[in-house]
Write a protein that holds these residues in place. Sequence first.
Motif, PDB file in Angstrom:
ATOM      1  N   ILE A  56      30.925  26.026  37.699  1.00  0.00           N
ATOM      2  CA  ILE A  56      30.581  27.454  37.647  1.00  0.00           C
ATOM      3  C   ILE A  56      31.631  28.283  38.405  1.00  0.00           C
ATOM      4  O   ILE A  56      32.107  29.304  37.919  1.00  0.00           O
ATOM      5  N   LEU A  57      32.019  27.795  39.590  1.00  0.00           N
ATOM      6  CA  LEU A  57      33.015  28.544  40.374  1.00  0.00           C
ATOM      7  C   LEU A  57      34.344  28.594  39.639  1.00  0.00           C
ATOM      8  O   LEU A  57      35.077  29.582  39.708  1.00  0.00           O
ATOM      9  N   ASP A  58      34.656  27.544  38.900  1.00  0.00           N
ATOM     10  CA  ASP A  58      35.893  27.522  38.110  1.00  0.00           C
ATOM     11  C   ASP A  58      35.830  28.584  37.012  1.00  0.00           C
ATOM     12  O   ASP A  58      36.787  29.333  36.792  1.00  0.00           O
ATOM     13  N   LYS A  59      34.669  28.655  36.352  1.00  0.00           N
ATOM     14  CA  LYS A  59      34.480  29.657  35.289  1.00  0.00           C
ATOM     15  C   LYS A  59      34.675  31.069  35.850  1.00  0.00           C
ATOM     16  O   LYS A  59      35.146  31.967  35.167  1.00  0.00           O
ATOM     17  N   LEU A  60      34.331  31.260  37.124  1.00  0.00           N
ATOM     18  CA  LEU A  60      34.436  32.590  37.749  1.00  0.00           C
ATOM     19  C   LEU A  60      35.774  32.781  38.468  1.00  0.00           C
ATOM     20  O   LEU A  60      35.950  33.742  39.216  1.00  0.00           O
ATOM     21  N   ASP A  61      36.712  31.829  38.253  1.00  0.00           N
ATOM     22  CA  ASP A  61      38.056  31.887  38.873  1.00  0.00           C
ATOM     23  C   ASP A  61      38.012  31.860  40.397  1.00  0.00           C
ATOM     24  O   ASP A  61      38.828  32.508  41.067  1.00  0.00           O
ATOM     25  N   VAL A  62      37.083  31.142  40.953  1.00  0.00           N
ATOM     26  CA  VAL A  62      37.000  31.045  42.410  1.00  0.00           C
ATOM     27  C   VAL A  62      37.351  29.639  42.890  1.00  0.00           C
ATOM     28  O   VAL A  62      37.652  29.430  44.051  1.00  0.00           O
ATOM     29  N   LEU A  63      37.373  28.670  41.960  1.00  0.00           N
ATOM     30  CA  LEU A  63      37.611  27.290  42.390  1.00  0.00           C
ATOM     31  C   LEU A  63      39.044  27.083  42.896  1.00  0.00           C
ATOM     32  O   LEU A  63      39.242  26.462  43.936  1.00  0.00           O
ATOM     33  N   ASP A  64      40.028  27.637  42.185  1.00  0.00           N
ATOM     34  CA  ASP A  64      41.424  27.402  42.602  1.00  0.00           C
ATOM     35  C   ASP A  64      41.676  27.852  44.037  1.00  0.00           C
ATOM     36  O   ASP A  64      42.211  27.084  44.833  1.00  0.00           O
ATOM     37  N   PRO A  65      41.280  29.111  44.389  1.00  0.00           N
ATOM     38  CA  PRO A  65      41.508  29.488  45.799  1.00  0.00           C
ATOM     39  C   PRO A  65      40.648  28.693  46.782  1.00  0.00           C
ATOM     40  O   PRO A  65      40.981  28.608  47.966  1.00  0.00           O
ATOM     41  N   LEU A  66      39.565  28.070  46.281  1.00  0.00           N
ATOM     42  CA  LEU A  66      38.700  27.303  47.190  1.00  0.00           C
ATOM     43  C   LEU A  66      39.289  25.922  47.494  1.00  0.00           C
ATOM     44  O   LEU A  66      39.079  25.366  48.577  1.00  0.00           O
ATOM     45  N   LEU A  67      40.088  25.384  46.550  1.00  0.00           N
ATOM     46  CA  LEU A  67      40.577  24.004  46.717  1.00  0.00           C
ATOM     47  C   LEU A  67      41.293  23.783  48.058  1.00  0.00           C
ATOM     48  O   LEU A  67      40.947  22.857  48.785  1.00  0.00           O
ATOM     49  N   PRO A  68      42.280  24.654  48.420  1.00  0.00           N
ATOM     50  CA  PRO A  68      42.949  24.382  49.709  1.00  0.00           C
ATOM     51  C   PRO A  68      42.059  24.611  50.923  1.00  0.00           C
ATOM     52  O   PRO A  68      42.421  24.231  52.035  1.00  0.00           O
ATOM     53  N   ASN A  69      40.898  25.234  50.707  1.00  0.00           N
ATOM     54  CA  ASN A  69      39.983  25.499  51.828  1.00  0.00           C
ATOM     55  C   ASN A  69      38.801  24.538  51.834  1.00  0.00           C
ATOM     56  O   ASN A  69      37.757  24.838  52.429  1.00  0.00           O
ATOM     57  N   SER A  70      38.914  23.435  51.105  1.00  0.00           N
ATOM     58  CA  SER A  70      37.767  22.529  51.019  1.00  0.00           C
ATOM     59  C   SER A  70      38.250  21.083  51.051  1.00  0.00           C
ATOM     60  O   SER A  70      39.453  20.812  50.981  1.00  0.00           O
ATOM     61  N   TYR A  71      37.302  20.157  51.147  1.00  0.00           N
ATOM     62  CA  TYR A  71      37.636  18.735  51.308  1.00  0.00           C
ATOM     63  C   TYR A  71      36.941  17.954  50.200  1.00  0.00           C
ATOM     64  O   TYR A  71      35.720  18.056  50.026  1.00  0.00           O
ATOM     65  N   GLN A  72      37.714  17.194  49.460  1.00  0.00           N
ATOM     66  CA  GLN A  72      37.133  16.470  48.308  1.00  0.00           C
ATOM     67  C   GLN A  72      36.392  15.204  48.739  1.00  0.00           C
ATOM     68  O   GLN A  72      36.901  14.415  49.537  1.00  0.00           O
ATOM     69  N   LEU A  73      35.199  15.027  48.192  1.00  0.00           N
ATOM     70  CA  LEU A  73      34.428  13.808  48.454  1.00  0.00           C
ATOM     71  C   LEU A  73      34.257  13.054  47.137  1.00  0.00           C
ATOM     72  O   LEU A  73      33.619  13.560  46.217  1.00  0.00           O
TER      73      LEU A  73
END
Length: 442
Positions: free
Chosen positions: A53-70
């Motif tokens: 959903i965040l990707d659809k709203l163009d928010v995922l890309d800026p979130l990637l460097p601010n988050s940690y993948q599990l």
Amino acid sequence: MDYDVIIIGGGVGGLTLALSLSSRGVRTLVVEKDPKGGHVYKGELLQPKSMMILDKLDVLDPLLPNSYQLDTIHTYEVELRPGDRPETLCHSRLDYSMLPVKYNYARMAPHEKIRELLTARAEEFSAFHLWKPAVFEKMETKDGVQKAFIKKGKEVYEITARVIIGAEGRLSKVRKTMDVSLHSMQYNHHFLTVTFPRPPELKEATIFASRNHFVGLFPLPEGQVRSVYMIEPGRYKAMRKEGLEPVFKAYRDFMPEMEGYVDEIKKWKEIQLMIPIRHNTSRYVTDSSAILGDAAHSVHPMAGEGMNMAIQDADILGELLVWMHEHNRWGKEYLSWFEYVRKPRSEFVSGLSHQSALVYSFSSRPWQKIRMRALRYLESHPRLHFKHLLNISGLGMWKMNMMDWPRHMGFPPGESRRYVLQEEEMRKRFFTEKDDYPWKSE
Ligand SMILES: Cc1cc2nc3c(=O)[nH]c(=O)nc-3n(C[C@H](O)[C@H](O)[C@H](O)COP(=O)(O)OP(=O)(O)OC[C@H]3O[C@@H](n4cnc5c(N)ncnc54)[C@H](O)[C@@H]3O)c2cc1C
């Protein structure tokens, strides 16, 4: 009409809805009472569907460097040996890579960062309006027009809209005005939650459970870890009097590498008491109002689903309101689709969170043995593993059936080898994206 939609509450749920609406031209006002935010811990674990959903709203890309993948969540059942490394009795893994989609992982992101990015993206659209700080006081319906009374500074403004959405969390005033009934329950345990520096050995989400203790460790970006530690109700006050050492010891008993990291907590003020409450409401929609997120349902935190449910509610409600706006069809008969789609799903996830809570609610030795057995078979039986992932990821829904209980206990023996997951078949049968928008087939 001042706005098409007024959203009370600029939490993750309200902001996701506002972005979804304003990016498609629906005039939206968000009313948020808290000028700053960020002083209490809230959800940080994002499940795959929320990422979609965040990707659809163009928010995922800026979130990637601010988050940690599990990629995997590890659960260790251990026997504590204070002063020594605990003995591992069972190690099981929940492996997101089994999901046959692009978003086959979870992510940890600071809650305020998610809110900040949603706000920044929404502010790019002229249909988005934010009143912050401003407080929703009450609402009225007159001649089919919804009126909200909003206090901003010393003034109270009367604002009209076609629809008012309550996204103001557990104590929703909109819900109270809607006069829906609330069913809530509490548990026989509380949690302490705190973020502190992460030892380099801790690279993946890790849960440690002994017969009567539980610690969850979830890596965050910038070398931090968010932790939850289960305590008996009433223990919080006594612990505070004892200083921070009992907290440090609790973490070190499970993971000796915490020495020098957990000790970075300097004051009890940094640690938050979290009292798990689960509630469900009788309705999500009345006339021209609806509630979403924690206002509509609150789940036990063990499942890490609360924030995800708010985002997923907002996605469905956003799609519906955009459709109502485009077709100029306003009214309860259309808004009710939201409840029709989301209530069964939310109640199902709420039930799952309750089951997860019960798994860690009893401290007897036989109960621990049952739990270990169930965890082992959940990992090794591809069908159970996939079902569980599908349900918690938000990507689909596949209910447990009568045969799943014996499967959890390993019966019939050897059955798990017979099941080979066939991606396409599973996708067709259980991924429910298309069913999410039944009003479009009207
Ligand atoms: C300690 C903790 C840990 C959690 N961990 C997780 C996790 O790991 N994963 C997960 O998915 N979920 C987790 N959750 C749950 C998750 O944080 C919530 O489910 C989620 O924040 C709900 O989002 P929301 O937008 O519905 O409500 P909220 O985040 O509560 O936002 C509501 C907003 O409305 C505003 N508001 C309230 N009343 C008014 C009013 N009258 N006028 C104007 N504004 C108002 C509030 O200031 C707030 O900003 C956790 C919760 C807590 C407390």
